[in-house]
Design a protein around this motif. Structure first.
Motif, PDB file in Angstrom:
ATOM      1  N   HIS A   1      39.647  38.960  39.180  1.00 32.11           N
ATOM      2  CA  HIS A   1      39.877  37.652  38.567  1.00 32.11           C
ATOM      3  C   HIS A   1      38.572  37.180  37.937  1.00 32.11           C
TER       4      HIS A   1
ATOM      5  N   HIS B   1      49.964  37.303  40.606  1.00 28.88           N
ATOM      6  CA  HIS B   1      48.652  37.321  39.948  1.00 28.88           C
ATOM      7  C   HIS B   1      47.527  37.537  40.949  1.00 28.88           C
ATOM      8  N   VAL B   2      47.526  36.781  42.048  1.00 34.49           N
ATOM      9  CA  VAL B   2      46.412  36.885  42.999  1.00 34.49           C
ATOM     10  C   VAL B   2      46.450  38.204  43.767  1.00 34.49           C
TER      11      VAL B   2
ATOM     12  N   GLU C   1      45.016  27.855  37.882  1.00 26.22           N
ATOM     13  CA  GLU C   1      44.161  26.801  38.426  1.00 26.22           C
ATOM     14  C   GLU C   1      44.499  25.458  37.776  1.00 26.22           C
TER      15      GLU C   1
ATOM     16  N   LEU D   1      44.443  30.792  45.259  1.00 28.47           N
ATOM     17  CA  LEU D   1      43.632  31.170  44.099  1.00 28.47           C
ATOM     18  C   LEU D   1      42.179  31.434  44.473  1.00 28.47           C
TER      19      LEU D   1
ATOM     20  N   GLN E   1      44.026  33.317  35.476  1.00 28.00           N
ATOM     21  CA  GLN E   1      43.413  32.550  36.563  1.00 28.00           C
ATOM     22  C   GLN E   1      43.212  31.091  36.133  1.00 28.00           C
TER      23      GLN E   1
END
Length: 220
Positions: A121, A115-116, A190, A211, A186
């Motif tokens: 984001h 994802h990152v 988190e 993140l 995101q």
């Protein structure tokens, strides 16, 4: 509750039993995980299968936490211990369960890093969420509510972990292509880092930094 584990032994002279540590035994299990056979690793001969009893020196069925930490990492061992049973009930030690927790954390690590690696984001725009996105965001905040209640009032850490796992399973089925979907991912990751931090603090800190947060997860 007590930590309990399987026991293995051989009958000696005079009816005395010689107990063998589970780490020294090759164990055969059926498809439901039940022990159906056991042989001592040193000589390959069968040993008798005893009852599942609390870990003790007398039954030689203790597990060295340090060896488990070396093999799987401290966070994995902590996660298994908290997931396997509520703190007021007996916990049956099961290395297969530890391996399962290891797979879960590795999958979370892998998916979050994928994802990152994407460039954008953005923040969630609640006014432009479609039905599927609203459902996903509702599950995020239902999970936050449940885990907070499980930690703070009910003291049932196993159900708190299960709720985070359910959220991660839903995330795996969530197709994130648009900006709002990326923003929801995101928020999911988190939330997972924050919710797991009391149990897996080392990994949660590393994920929080990845993140994009300059402060530590503990400060947050």
């Amino acid at each position: 509750g007590m930590v309990i584990a399987e026991t293995f032994y051989r009958e000696g002279t005079g009816g005395n039993k010689e107990w063998f540590n589970p780490a020294d035994v090759d164990i055969e299990r059926d498809d439901k995980g039940r022990v159906v056979g056991a042989r001592l690793k040193s000589d390959g001969n069968p040993v008798s299968i005893g009852a599942i009893e609390k870990m003790s020196k007398s039954k030689n069925n203790g597990v060295d936490p340090e060896s488990m930490v070396r093999k799987y990492g401290a966070d994995t061992v902590r996660l298994f211990a908290m997931f396997a049973a509520p703190p007021d009930q007996s916990l049956e030690w099961n290395e297969a369960g530890v391996e399962g927790m290891s797979r879960f954390l590795k999958r979370l690590w892998r998916d979050l890093h994928a994802h990152v690696a994407q460039p954008d984001h953005p923040e969630v725009d609640p006014a432009h969420l479609n039905a599927a996105q609203k459902t996903m965001r509702r599950q995020i905040h239902e999970t936050i509510h449940k885990v907070g209640d499980d930690y703070g009032r009910r003291l049932t850490f196993n159900t708190a972990i299960a709720a985070v796992m359910e959220l991660m399973n839903a995330t795996a089925r969530f197709d994130a292509r648009t900006g709002n979907e990326r923003a929801l991912l995101q928020e999911i990751y988190e939330s997972a880092a924050l919710l797991l931090n009391p149990i897996t603090p080392h990994m949660a800190h590393a994920l929080w930094v990845r993140l994009g947060h300059p402060e530590t997860v503990l400060e947050t």
